[in-house]
Design an enzyme around this catalytic site. Sequence first.
Site, short mmCIF file in Angstrom:
data_model
loop_
_atom_site.label_atom_id
_atom_site.label_comp_id
_atom_site.label_asym_id
_atom_site.label_seq_id
_atom_site.Cartn_x
_atom_site.Cartn_y
_atom_site.Cartn_z
N ASP A 143 0.88 -1.17 0.00
CA ASP A 143 0.00 0.00 0.00
C ASP A 143 0.92 1.22 0.00
O ASP A 143 1.41 1.63 1.05
CB ASP A 143 -0.90 0.00 1.23
CG ASP A 143 -1.77 1.24 1.30
OD1 ASP A 143 -2.29 1.67 0.25
OD2 ASP A 143 -1.92 1.80 2.41
N GLU B 118 -1.25 -1.57 -4.81
CA GLU B 118 -2.42 -0.74 -5.06
C GLU B 118 -2.07 0.32 -6.10
O GLU B 118 -1.01 0.94 -6.04
CB GLU B 118 -2.86 -0.07 -3.75
CG GLU B 118 -4.16 0.69 -3.88
CD GLU B 118 -4.62 1.25 -2.55
OE1 GLU B 118 -4.94 2.45 -2.51
OE2 GLU B 118 -4.65 0.49 -1.57
N ASP C 260 -2.43 0.97 7.27
CA ASP C 260 -1.69 0.85 6.01
C ASP C 260 -1.18 -0.58 5.79
O ASP C 260 -1.15 -1.06 4.66
CB ASP C 260 -0.54 1.86 5.99
CG ASP C 260 -1.06 3.29 6.07
OD1 ASP C 260 -1.61 3.76 5.07
OD2 ASP C 260 -0.96 3.90 7.15
#
Length: 184
Positions: A27, A85, A157
């Site tokens: 992420d 991501e 996160d």
Amino acid sequence: MSRRAANPVQLAPRDKALGSVRILGIDPGSQITGFGIVDVDGARTTAVEWGCIRTSGEHSERLRNIFTGLGEVVREYRPNEIAIERVFLSRNADSALKLGQARAAAICATFAAEVPIYEYSARHIKKAVVGSGAAEKDQVQRMVQMILGVRDAVAPDAADALAAAICHANERNMQSALQAAGKG
């Protein structure tokens, strides 16, 4: 870099031919980059490690910290595949540019592993893990903990990174099922 306590259990060698694979989920963020590692064996997904790379200082130093921190994770855990991501569009061009650069630093940190990198939108990841592409961060955290059977706290996160890895594991399993059915 903050990480949970390392797993003292010696992991068995992974054999991709038998369907066993280690996935690193990422992420990306310019201030906090989350990472999560899962082992997938058929339909079973197990958490291995997770954590956050927290950065400070000038932007170039932040990028260096992301690159170095993820490089250490890749060397230590040797993933077979990486799920990251995708950058979402932002109203603030400067923020979008910095996030894109952080994402690039994260991707470049994984090149030494010479493994495939898969990209998923945040919406796709949330839908795969929570069932809704509009899920909130706390929903993702809870579902990641439930899916992986993790009782320890998982930072938001790091949970997002584990969610990216879970999403990719689901995609792999779906592709395998389609191929087995002769539709892949």
